[in-house]
Motif scaffolding. Structure first.
Motif, mmCIF file in Angstrom:
data_model
loop_
_atom_site.group_PDB
_atom_site.id
_atom_site.type_symbol
_atom_site.label_atom_id
_atom_site.label_comp_id
_atom_site.label_asym_id
_atom_site.label_seq_id
_atom_site.Cartn_x
_atom_site.Cartn_y
_atom_site.Cartn_z
ATOM 1 N N TYR A 31 0.990 3.314 5.593
ATOM 2 C CA TYR A 31 1.838 2.769 4.858
ATOM 3 C C TYR A 31 2.972 3.942 4.408
ATOM 4 O O TYR A 31 2.121 5.052 4.012
ATOM 5 C CB TYR A 31 1.240 2.038 3.378
ATOM 6 N N GLU A 114 -5.682 0.272 1.962
ATOM 7 C CA GLU A 114 -5.169 -0.458 0.691
ATOM 8 C C GLU A 114 -6.064 -0.057 -0.572
ATOM 9 O O GLU A 114 -5.591 -0.292 -1.680
ATOM 10 C CB GLU A 114 -5.439 -1.873 1.023
ATOM 11 N N GLU A 137 6.900 -4.859 6.464
ATOM 12 C CA GLU A 137 5.764 -5.702 5.828
ATOM 13 C C GLU A 137 5.406 -5.316 4.578
ATOM 14 O O GLU A 137 5.177 -4.015 4.702
ATOM 15 C CB GLU A 137 4.405 -5.940 6.693
ATOM 16 N N TYR A 139 2.965 -4.510 1.414
ATOM 17 C CA TYR A 139 1.671 -4.643 0.822
ATOM 18 C C TYR A 139 1.772 -4.305 -0.789
ATOM 19 O O TYR A 139 2.299 -3.045 -1.102
ATOM 20 C CB TYR A 139 0.455 -3.631 1.161
ATOM 21 N N SER A 140 1.393 -5.091 -1.725
ATOM 22 C CA SER A 140 1.299 -4.735 -3.120
ATOM 23 C C SER A 140 0.382 -5.153 -3.763
ATOM 24 O O SER A 140 0.143 -6.426 -3.827
ATOM 25 C CB SER A 140 2.839 -5.295 -3.600
ATOM 26 N N THR A 141 -0.651 -4.308 -4.342
ATOM 27 C CA THR A 141 -1.854 -4.959 -4.976
ATOM 28 C C THR A 141 -1.544 -5.544 -6.117
ATOM 29 O O THR A 141 -2.199 -6.903 -6.331
ATOM 30 C CB THR A 141 -2.437 -3.346 -5.575
#
Length: 187
Positions: A31, A114, A137, A139-141
């Motif tokens: 990422y 992640e 795309e 990704y976010s916690t």
């Protein structure tokens, strides 16, 4: 918010080119993440140039088997880029080895990239990579709200108070309008 972030990312050739080069060299489970993504959001909210005050692009990946080092990936990606923004490449499978020396906090080994992103401050726990169609795309916690609200909260699991204060002081100097919650506000 996710579509707005994708639009912002796609409008920054340096970010897109960086992710494309990660794909081309087959950087495993990567990422482009952290500060540059959050700061892109903040700069947009403040009407600044997209990469104003961005120091570098963090690139995180996860690989327990490769004989290729972080430095090898960093050199290879950097040599292919047409921009001069520094990149910082980190294998999240190895973070637990150096993290206590740098941040004064022992962390367990991660099982996937992640987990590394999830250990960051919520406003910075954001990354993107390109799918097979070349589209970002996300990704976010913790979601994107803290980043879009310019709110920084402590993360006592992955850092010390001293690290948090040092980090947030740097953010406040570059983005004075952000909101920084005190260390004592978090559980």
């Amino acid at each position: 918010m996710e579509q707005q972030l994708i639009k912002l990312i796609k409008a920054v050739p340096e970010l897109m080119d960086t992710a494309k080069e990660c794909n081309k060299i087959n950087l495993p489970n990567y990422y482009v993440a952290g500060g540059a993504i959050t700061q892109l959001i903040w700069n947009d909210l403040l009407g600044r140039k997209p990469l104003d005050q961005v120091k570098d692009f963090d690139i995180v990946y996860f690989d327990t088997t490769s004989c290729k080092s972080e430095q090898w990936y960093e050199r290879n990606i950097a040599s292919r880029l047409k921009h001069d923004i520094a990149i910082d490449v980190k294998n999240q499978a190895r973070v637990h080895e150096w993290y206590p020396r740098k941040f004064g906090q022992v962390i367990p080994p991660y099982d996937r990239v992640e987990q590394g992103i999830s250990s960051w401050l919520s406003a910075f726990a954001i990354g993107f990579r390109l799918n097979t169609l070349g589209e970002p795309e996300i990704y976010s916690t913790s979601g994107l709200a803290d980043a879009f609200q310019m709110k920084v909260k402590p993360n006592k699991i992955a850092m010390t108070e001293a690290s948090y204060l040092k980090m947030t002081q740097s953010f406040k100097e570059r983005w004075p309008s952000i909101s920084v919650e005190p260390w004592d506000s978090a559980c």
